[in-house]
Motif scaffolding. Structure first.
Motif, PDB file in Angstrom:
ATOM      1  N   GLY A 135       0.847  -1.187   0.000  1.00  0.00           N
ATOM      2  CA  GLY A 135       0.000   0.000   0.000  1.00  0.00           C
ATOM      3  C   GLY A 135       0.876   1.228   0.000  1.00  0.00           C
ATOM      4  N   LEU A 136       0.598   2.166   0.890  1.00  0.00           N
ATOM      5  CA  LEU A 136       1.358   3.411   0.925  1.00  0.00           C
ATOM      6  C   LEU A 136       2.106   3.593   2.241  1.00  0.00           C
ATOM      7  N   GLU A 137       2.455   2.475   2.868  1.00  0.00           N
ATOM      8  CA  GLU A 137       3.350   2.546   4.021  1.00  0.00           C
ATOM      9  C   GLU A 137       4.753   2.921   3.545  1.00  0.00           C
ATOM     10  N   ASP A 138       5.573   3.386   4.468  1.00  0.00           N
ATOM     11  CA  ASP A 138       6.921   3.841   4.103  1.00  0.00           C
ATOM     12  C   ASP A 138       7.702   2.764   3.355  1.00  0.00           C
ATOM     13  N   ASP A 139       7.689   1.542   3.875  1.00  0.00           N
ATOM     14  CA  ASP A 139       8.460   0.467   3.245  1.00  0.00           C
ATOM     15  C   ASP A 139       7.944   0.164   1.844  1.00  0.00           C
ATOM     16  N   SER A 140       6.637   0.233   1.657  1.00  0.00           N
ATOM     17  CA  SER A 140       6.056  -0.014   0.337  1.00  0.00           C
ATOM     18  C   SER A 140       6.522   1.036  -0.663  1.00  0.00           C
ATOM     19  N   ILE A 141       6.514   2.285  -0.244  1.00  0.00           N
ATOM     20  CA  ILE A 141       6.935   3.363  -1.141  1.00  0.00           C
ATOM     21  C   ILE A 141       8.413   3.226  -1.485  1.00  0.00           C
ATOM     22  N   CYS A 142       9.236   2.880  -0.507  1.00  0.00           N
ATOM     23  CA  CYS A 142      10.664   2.674  -0.782  1.00  0.00           C
ATOM     24  C   CYS A 142      10.864   1.542  -1.789  1.00  0.00           C
ATOM     25  N   SER A 143      10.105   0.470  -1.643  1.00  0.00           N
ATOM     26  CA  SER A 143      10.215  -0.646  -2.586  1.00  0.00           C
ATOM     27  C   SER A 143       9.769  -0.226  -3.979  1.00  0.00           C
ATOM     28  N   ALA A 144       8.709   0.572  -4.062  1.00  0.00           N
ATOM     29  CA  ALA A 144       8.224   1.034  -5.363  1.00  0.00           C
ATOM     30  C   ALA A 144       9.271   1.900  -6.061  1.00  0.00           C
ATOM     31  N   ILE A 145       9.942   2.752  -5.308  1.00  0.00           N
ATOM     32  CA  ILE A 145      10.986   3.596  -5.896  1.00  0.00           C
ATOM     33  C   ILE A 145      12.144   2.727  -6.388  1.00  0.00           C
TER      34      ILE A 145
END
Length: 255
Positions: A93-103
């Motif tokens: 989703g949009l948790e910090d770890d998810s966003i880091c993985s998406a980047i």
């Protein structure tokens, strides 16, 4: 000469001659603008744009494998599919770890499009807190935008049957009922090259095997960083511009 849409746009002189960016209607959406985001990010803007795009797809119904399919394909070019699959597994989703993985997954997208020379080891990518928060806010803005102007009919737009020997590849962002959309997270206002990119997508779509492009009445750019829409009716595009796009830029054969 074999070119992607991006390369064709980059090599075209005076791209603003078809439709001027200033001719687009501008619509500022509610929910804040660029001044409400952190001014500095520690990640290359291209990766931010890809991450916002793909996380928006995820948050509007795509499966993780679908949202990050281009990244998966890119990971194969550097023998890193298992690493990419593990990153996708961590996007919830949009948790910090998810966003880091998406980047980090966005790195593989650049490899797919630009080749192995574009590869940066993903373990060296560490978005800071301000960057992560900006991405989260831009994704939420994008979801809100699609709630108003959507729903999306499809994303990962391709144009089978529309490509030529001069424009051999290129994929757009989103299609809604009457608008072909491109997403840009630039800090600049709408640029002429972005307009030309949209125009080429539109013409490719009309020449493709996909009938849904015939319902397009507007070309649109949504910039979640500015929370701004730019929109232009295709009925206002001149016959001269269409002829040059079809026969000089994309190089369809004359009937």
């Amino acid at each position: 000469m074999f070119d992607s849409v991006t390369n064709k746009v980059s090599s075209t002189k005076k791209p603003g001659r078809f439709v001027k960016p200033s001719a687009f209607e501008k619509i500022q959406l509610e929910g804040g603008g660029i001044e409400d985001l952190h001014p500095v990010e520690n990640i290359y803007p291209g990766l931010i744009g890809i991450a916002v795009d793909y996380l928006t797809r995820l948050m509007t119904g795509d499966s993780p494998d679908s949202a990050f399919s281009v990244s998966l394909n890119g990971s194969d070019k550097v023998n890193a599919r298992k690493q990419a699959e593990a990153l996708i597994e961590s996007v919830k989703g949009l948790e910090d770890d998810s966003i880091c993985s998406a980047i980090r997954l966005a790195v593989f997208d650049t490899v797919y499009r630009a080749g192995e020379a574009a590869y940066v080891p993903v373990e060296t990518i560490y978005p800071d807190a301000d960057t992560v928060e900006n991405v989260r806010n831009m994704v939420w803005r994008s979801v809100a935008f699609l709630d108003i102007y959507g729903p999306k009919i499809t994303d990962h737009l391709t144009f089978k049957g529309g490509y030529t020997g001069h424009v051999t590849s290129g994929d757009g962002d989103f299609l809604t009922k009457d608008t072909l959309w491109d997403f840009k997270v630039s800090k600049q206002t709408l640029q002429s090259r972005s307009v030309l990119q949209l125009l080429i997508y539109w013409r490719l779509g009309l020449h493709s095997i996909h009938p849904e492009y015939r319902d397009v009445k507007y070309l649109g750019v949504y910039n979640p960083r500015m929370n701004m829409i730019y929109r232009y009716p295709v009925a206002d595009i001149s016959d001269e511009a269409i002829e040059e796009l079809d026969y000089s830029i994309i190089c369809y054969p004359r009937e």
